[in-house]
Design an enzyme around this catalytic site. Sequence first.
Site, PDB file in Angstrom:
ATOM      1  N   ARG A   1      22.741  79.407  38.164  1.00 57.69           N
ATOM      2  CA  ARG A   1      21.575  79.988  38.856  1.00 57.69           C
ATOM      3  C   ARG A   1      21.275  81.406  38.332  1.00 57.69           C
ATOM      4  O   ARG A   1      22.182  82.205  38.135  1.00 57.69           O
ATOM      5  CB  ARG A   1      21.910  80.032  40.344  1.00 57.69           C
TER       6      ARG A   1
ATOM      7  N   LYS B   1      18.657  74.684  49.859  1.00 59.29           N
ATOM      8  CA  LYS B   1      18.147  75.057  51.188  1.00 59.29           C
ATOM      9  C   LYS B   1      16.889  75.902  51.083  1.00 59.29           C
ATOM     10  O   LYS B   1      15.891  75.637  51.749  1.00 59.29           O
ATOM     11  CB  LYS B   1      19.179  75.882  51.985  1.00 59.29           C
TER      12      LYS B   1
ATOM     13  N   ARG C   1      26.265  79.461  60.787  1.00 62.29           N
ATOM     14  CA  ARG C   1      27.299  79.118  59.812  1.00 62.29           C
ATOM     15  C   ARG C   1      28.681  79.066  60.449  1.00 62.29           C
ATOM     16  O   ARG C   1      29.663  78.911  59.725  1.00 62.29           O
ATOM     17  CB  ARG C   1      27.324  80.182  58.709  1.00 62.29           C
TER      18      ARG C   1
ATOM     19  N   ARG D   1      23.115  86.212  40.680  1.00 64.14           N
ATOM     20  CA  ARG D   1      23.361  86.849  41.972  1.00 64.14           C
ATOM     21  C   ARG D   1      24.781  87.376  41.969  1.00 64.14           C
ATOM     22  O   ARG D   1      25.672  86.767  41.396  1.00 64.14           O
ATOM     23  CB  ARG D   1      23.218  85.792  43.083  1.00 64.14           C
TER      24      ARG D   1
ATOM     25  N   ARG E   1      32.979  80.791  49.225  1.00 59.00           N
ATOM     26  CA  ARG E   1      31.849  80.322  50.037  1.00 59.00           C
ATOM     27  C   ARG E   1      31.992  78.822  50.334  1.00 59.00           C
ATOM     28  O   ARG E   1      31.669  78.380  51.427  1.00 59.00           O
ATOM     29  CB  ARG E   1      30.529  80.617  49.316  1.00 59.00           C
TER      30      ARG E   1
HETATM   31  P1  AMP Z   1      22.919  82.860  51.395  1.00 59.99           P
HETATM   32  O1  AMP Z   1      21.823  83.424  50.590  1.00 59.99           O
HETATM   33  O2  AMP Z   1      22.426  82.055  52.568  1.00 59.99           O
HETATM   34  O3  AMP Z   1      23.915  82.098  50.548  1.00 59.99           O
HETATM   35  O4  AMP Z   1      23.720  84.090  52.044  1.00 59.99           O
HETATM   36  C1  AMP Z   1      24.340  85.057  51.221  1.00 59.99           C
HETATM   37  C2  AMP Z   1      25.498  85.720  51.943  1.00 59.99           C
HETATM   38  O5  AMP Z   1      25.024  86.381  53.143  1.00 59.99           O
HETATM   39  C3  AMP Z   1      26.588  84.781  52.448  1.00 59.99           C
HETATM   40  O6  AMP Z   1      27.522  84.431  51.432  1.00 59.99           O
HETATM   41  C4  AMP Z   1      27.218  85.655  53.549  1.00 59.99           C
HETATM   42  O7  AMP Z   1      28.019  86.693  53.009  1.00 59.99           O
HETATM   43  C5  AMP Z   1      26.000  86.304  54.180  1.00 59.99           C
HETATM   44  N1  AMP Z   1      25.434  85.446  55.252  1.00 59.99           N
HETATM   45  C6  AMP Z   1      24.218  84.822  55.248  1.00 59.99           C
HETATM   46  N2  AMP Z   1      24.029  84.113  56.371  1.00 59.99           N
HETATM   47  C7  AMP Z   1      25.169  84.285  57.118  1.00 59.99           C
HETATM   48  C8  AMP Z   1      25.620  83.809  58.397  1.00 59.99           C
HETATM   49  N3  AMP Z   1      24.860  83.006  59.148  1.00 59.99           N
HETATM   50  N4  AMP Z   1      26.847  84.191  58.830  1.00 59.99           N
HETATM   51  C9  AMP Z   1      27.618  85.003  58.103  1.00 59.99           C
HETATM   52  N5  AMP Z   1      27.267  85.480  56.891  1.00 59.99           N
HETATM   53  C10 AMP Z   1      26.063  85.138  56.397  1.00 59.99           C
END
Ligand code: AMP
Length: 214
Positions: free
Chosen positions: A123, A14, A89, A156, A167
Amino acid sequence: MRKYVIIGAQGSGKGTQSLLLARDLDLVHISVGDVFRWHVQNHTKLGAQVRRAMAAGELVGDDLVEGVVRDRLEQHDWNYGFIIDGFPRSRRQAEFFLESYDIDGVIHLDLPDDEVRRRVLARRLCSECGMDYNLIADRPTQEGRCDVCGGELVAREDDTEEAVTERLRNYREKTAPILELFGRKEYVVTVDARPGIDAVQRTLREKLGLPAPR
Ligand code: AMP
């Protein structure tokens, strides 16, 4: 003005695909995960509120997330449009978003679970400049060091087996079903995320009716 949403499991590309599209079309790239990571790194109050959920791979509460998205979009620095990555999400987030913004397209990057695990566990990120690496496809020249700035490469905090499982569960249960909601109102394009970065970018542009990458 173009407004896109990009949805896919972690590791589906993404962030990478959003950046390529944003660079060419002058879109603002909005990553909710990046905003949260910035707050965690800078020890803000918001960072303290989201850190535990993030590290465990859980979703952050809808109120906090919606606040971040609203504040970001209210900056109105997106003259040519935006691409929003990592949001919505959940069903509630999708409904909040559809009430407030017209979307031109939803890009769905499709990746099987076993490939998600393989990619996410490989990663790495530079702890200094944030450059992305992957121990399968995009290895650094010197092990453990960033090619750009020499910084130390780290995983990460949420790229562990347990957090990936959590996740993925959230993605399948809460995020994937909202594609239907979008499908009814908006234009969803599904792209196979298994090929290489350039091939995926070409396909998603074709499907969105956009010019090929420069
Ligand atoms: P990402 O980098 O998009 O994988 O986001 C990392 C983490 O941020 C996710 O695993 C969630 O804990 C939190 N997060 C990011 N976007 C959202 C969202 N739209 N709703 C809820 N939690 C989020």
